[in-house]
Design a protein around this motif. Structure first.
Motif, PDB file in Angstrom:
ATOM      1  N   TRP A 237       5.361  -0.983  -2.361  1.00 18.10           N
ATOM      2  CA  TRP A 237       5.593  -1.052  -1.016  1.00 18.10           C
ATOM      3  C   TRP A 237       4.885  -1.705  -0.088  1.00 18.10           C
ATOM      4  N   MET A 240       5.372  -5.139   1.073  1.00 25.71           N
ATOM      5  CA  MET A 240       6.536  -5.476   2.001  1.00 25.71           C
ATOM      6  C   MET A 240       6.334  -5.100   3.480  1.00 25.71           C
ATOM      7  N   THR A 241       5.388  -4.240   3.567  1.00 29.29           N
ATOM      8  CA  THR A 241       5.195  -3.971   5.131  1.00 29.29           C
ATOM      9  C   THR A 241       3.969  -4.607   5.679  1.00 29.29           C
ATOM     10  N   HIS A 242       3.853  -4.386   7.007  1.00 27.43           N
ATOM     11  CA  HIS A 242       2.627  -5.020   7.799  1.00 27.43           C
ATOM     12  C   HIS A 242       1.271  -4.754   7.156  1.00 27.43           C
ATOM     13  N   GLY A 244       0.567  -5.574   4.442  1.00 26.47           N
ATOM     14  CA  GLY A 244       0.306  -6.691   3.428  1.00 26.47           C
ATOM     15  C   GLY A 244      -0.617  -7.571   4.092  1.00 26.47           C
TER      16      GLY A 244
END
Ligand code: SF4
Ligand code: SF4
Lengths: 312, 531
Positions: A237, A240-242, A244
């Protein structure tokens, strides 16, 4: 069932690798050559970086050899990653909350590396009851305790701040709470697994060993299993989020903020510029394409929209 | 109007969304009056969509019916899609995408922004406010990400959102001080500039001072000042004559000298507003024995390139003409005069826009001047500059190019009472006129610059001179950038700080000439001395 669990582990690992690869590739593909957009201080400028200076402070700089201190860049980036220096300097209240959270994650990531190292030692013949291996085990057990507490404490403090700081509240979305909550739960499960088993290290080592040897043995602890399941999810996950930014900070710092290479010193960039100008833009404003067909950037840059149409 | 402003208010609130209460803005040690907001006229209210705050930069016509409202939104979305394609935005796409995807919403950047601080910490001025609106629209309507509302927050998209976002992109000086503090490397100034680009390049909406009267005028007649090649030559000749008399040294400014070493590129605004700057450059270069010239070719006698504030096409066009003029003359380098944005466009931005074979090396005048001053080629007497001096750092040259020390070396050598402002060098604050505002005065923009954008700089200046404020001691604010000078002049004039505080302002070259022993004393004038 345990085979399925291990499959999820592989899936999470490869998911992370693939997503990280895709993120980086998408960054690289966004533009073969972006404009310079540096921001000083730039650490690789050597002595000048102490006052934020650049090579452009030199007379006829293009005639001089270019010195880039890559080690200074790496040092600055490592310093930033390890200590969250920018947050410390500009948002101390947040730093007290986010730093433990990050430290917790670093410790767990570091813990995985130490476990891998212990397996390597085992493979070269060092017995699990060797004094050094016992020491590693104690280190891992301490790291998990400390790291877990940091994640839980930091995560809860961040949630609390996001809920109560009027400024932050407005910018906080359900996903922020979900992410932080998931990490807190991950930490709690880790702590429970630590508390309910004689050795977290042994469980972790056996699990990693099973993963590497495709030996799908059931795990001894429910808390540990749940801890890992949530860990699998977070691994896939995260990119896929900030969050990253874990991967992309290298580019935002190294390639953008510090990306000051002048074209004079880059044969590759000299070749690329004419190719960039062949891209066709379709901007509709009158001074660019209007209602007409797309134009290359070369055409755009060499037309004068202020010249009466008949003259152009 | 909203007190507790929320991000989604941009799409829901009717009429003017925000009014900055001038009672909330910080008080300064200088005697500076606030400038009350002028109410919009009925005609403005009926015809123009001035619905963000008391200021109106873009003058977007109010949509007359639903069809026009939809057209505005659709065009905006078209532009946004283009902004995220390599073909349309290869120079800035990587920075834009990372700024869209990785902001942690931590608000560490807020405190760095002088507009946030000087508006009394108004929510609208958080650097992330406009970026977050833009980000939510992008995720929800352009990328159409699953669960976008849950993940990134909801944002209604209608004509009001579009108009307010356009205006919001002009509530920023593009100084990038916020970007410097971001732990992730997100750049809210870049986002503001990208929004400006979208409006200009797709919708043809831009401030008239930057576009019609700026880049278009420059491309039409040769300079945004309106000066044609003949006029500029005449004006410079007059300047030479006047300043020959004032300085007692014969000044001749050369034009179009083939194969000179240096093409000096001034901001043509100096010719009109600060002729002493032109004269001082000519005098220094001449006395130092440099081989140099100005160009009289259209566009090449004006280093201004307002494109950099709002439009990539205009930026590239003007930068190309600057390079071509230098190539044509066969000079070895372009030295850029005291103009911050001209420095950055031509040296940094154009570096990867213009094919290398058309490029001519560019050097900052600060560097050239440092070389002259340190070489001893001109005789200087620092005691002639025996007054307190402080130095303003133009963002474009200092934070965005890393040219920090050359100007300091000069000032330290020739101004014995030099003192730094707090937060200097790369940590400087914008003058308040950055990104084009220095040349705008309508629709409360002047009030905005006086009340909010320029306030931090005045606070810094007051701090630098804190032991000698008042009319007794003459003080010099050295602001070596044309736009910064324009902004500082505005505030000094409006508050009568020339007489209340004995301030004079000007560039670096004026300070150098003031110390030149072969020049008549008193090149820098204070108000009390001027006839
Ligand atoms: S731009 Fe950077 S500093 Fe500002 S809120 Fe986003 S992550 Fe934080
Ligand atoms: S660029 Fe400057 S003016 Fe704009 S938001 Fe950032 S700090 Fe504020």
């Amino acid at each position: 069932m345990s085979t399925f669990f291990y499959l999820l582990g592989y899936l999470a690992f490869f998911g992370f690798i693939c997503l990280a690869f895709l993120k980086i590739r998408s960054y690289m593909k966004a533009s073969p050559l972006h404009a310079r957009w540096e921001l000083y201080p730039v650490p690789h400028e050597g002595e000048k970086s102490s006052h934020g200076g650049s090579f452009m402070e030199e007379k006829d700089w293009w005639c001089k050899p270019r010195h880039v201190s890559h080690t200074s860049d790496i040092k600055a980036l490592v310093f930033e990653v390890l200590f969250l220096h920018a947050t410390f300097e500009h948002n101390l209240k947040l730093w007290f909350r986010t730093y433990p959270f990050h430290v917790g994650m670093y410790m767990l990531m570091g813990g995985i590396i130490i476990v891998l190292f212990s397996l390597f030692l085992q493979a070269v013949g060092i017995a699990p009851d060797n004094g050094f291996m016992i020491f590693i085990g104690n280190v891992i057990n301490a790291v998990v305790l400390f790291g877990g507490l940091c994640i839980v404490g930091g995560g809860l403090a961040l949630i609390h701040r996001r809920m109560n700081d009027e400024g932050l509240k407005k910018y906080t979305t359900p996903e922020h709470y979900f992410n932080l909550g998931a990490f807190v739960l991950f930490g709690v499960l880790g702590l429970l697994a630590w508390a309910c088993s004689p050795s977290f290290f042994n469980m972790a080592r056996d699990f990693v060993c099973n993963m590497l040897s495709f030996n799908f043995q059931p795990l001894p602890s429910t808390f540990f299993t749940l801890h890992l399941l949530l860990g699998f999810f977070l691994m896939a996950w995260l990119p896929m989020t900030h969050m990253g930014h874990l991967l992309m900070k290298y580019f935002t710092y190294h390639d953008i903020r510090w990306g000051d290479t002048p074209t004079t010193y880059s044969e590759a960039n000299k070749q690329k510029i004419p190719d960039m100008l062949k891209y066709s833009a379709s901007w509709s404003a009158d001074h660019i394409c209007g209602n007409g067909a797309p134009k290359t950037w070369l055409e755009i840059a060499t037309t004068n929209p202020a010249t009466p149409k008949s003259e152009s | 109007m909203k007190d507790n402003l929320q991000l989604t208010d941009v799409s829901t609130v009717e009429g003017q969304m925000v009014s900055i209460d001038l009672d909330n803005i910080p008080k300064l040690p200088l005697d500076m009056a606030t400038m009350p907001w002028k109410p919009a006229t009925d005609e403005q209210k009926n015809t123009t969509a001035c619905i963000l705050d008391d200021v109106c930069v873009l003058n977007i016509p109010k949509p007359k019916d639903r069809a026009e409202e939809e057209e505005l939104v659709n065009k905006f979305l078209d532009g946004m899609r283009k902004l995220f394609t390599t073909e349309n935005n290869w120079p800035f796409l990587p920075m834009l995408e990372t700024s869209m995807d990785y902001c942690a919403q931590c608000n560490s950047c807020s405190e760095a922004c002088h507009l946030y601080e000087m508006s009394g910490e108004h929510e609208m001025y958080r650097p992330n406010f406009r970026s977050e609106i833009f980000r939510r629209i992008y995720k929800q309507y352009v990328k159409k990400e699953p669960l976008a509302k849950w993940r990134y927050g909801d944002m209604g998209l209608n004509w009001k959102t579009v108009v307010r976002l356009g205006e919001l992109s002009y509530r920023c000086n593009l100084c990038r001080r916020c970007a410097q503090t971001c732990p992730i490397g997100v750049d809210n100034a870049l986002v503001a500039r990208e929004i400006r680009k979208l409006f200009s390049q797709e919708l043809g909406i831009n401030p008239r001072e930057l576009h019609e009267k700026g880049t278009m005028h420059q491309m039409k007649v040769g300079s945004s000042t309106g000066m044609t090649p003949d006029v500029v030559k005449d004006n410079v000749e007059f300047i030479d004559e006047d300043y020959t008399e004032i300085t007692g040294v014969g000044i001749h400014t050369p034009f179009d000298v083939k194969d000179a070493d240096i093409l000096l590129l001034h901001n043509a605004g100096e010719v009109m507003a600060w002729p002493e700057n032109i004269a001082a450059f000519s005098l220094i270069f001449q006395e130092a024995g440099l081989s140099w010239t100005l160009s009289s070719k259209a566009m090449a006698y004006d280093g201004v390139n307002y494109g950099v504030f709002y439009d990539d096409a205009q930026t590239a066009r003007i930068a190309l003409q600057h390079m071509l003029a230098a190539k044509e003359l066969g000079v070895k380098k372009i030295v850029i005069g005291e103009c911050g944005h001209a420095h950055k466009v031509l040296t940094v931005i154009a570096d990867r826009l213009i094919p290398f074979e058309y490029q001519v090396p560019r050097e900052s005048c600060y560097v050239t001047l440092r070389d002259i001053v340190m070489s001893g080629k001109i005789k200087l007497d620092p005691s002639r500059n025996d007054f307190p001096v402080t130095l303003h750092d133009p963002c474009n040259i200092v934070r965005l190019m890393g040219i920090v020390e050359p100007q300091r070396e000069i000032v330290r050598k020739i101004a014995p009472k030099f003192r730094e402002m707090p937060c200097n060098g790369v940590n400087n604050y914008c003058c308040g006129g950055g990104s084009g505002f220095a040349i705008m005065t309508r629709n409360n923009i002047e009030q905005w610059r006086g009340n909010i954008t320029g306030r931090k700089k005045m606070q810094q200046i007051a701090e630098a001179f804190k032991e000698c404020l008042g009319p007794e001691t003459r003080k010099y604010i050295c602001a070596p950038c044309s736009n910064c000078k324009g902004q500082i002049r505005e505030i000094l004039e409006h508050n009568d700080l020339y007489s209340k505080n004995s301030f004079a302002y000007g560039g670096l070259v004026e300070l150098i000439v003031n110390a030149m022993v072969n020049v008549n004393p008193g090149f820098i004038k204070w108000e009390s001395e001027e006839e």
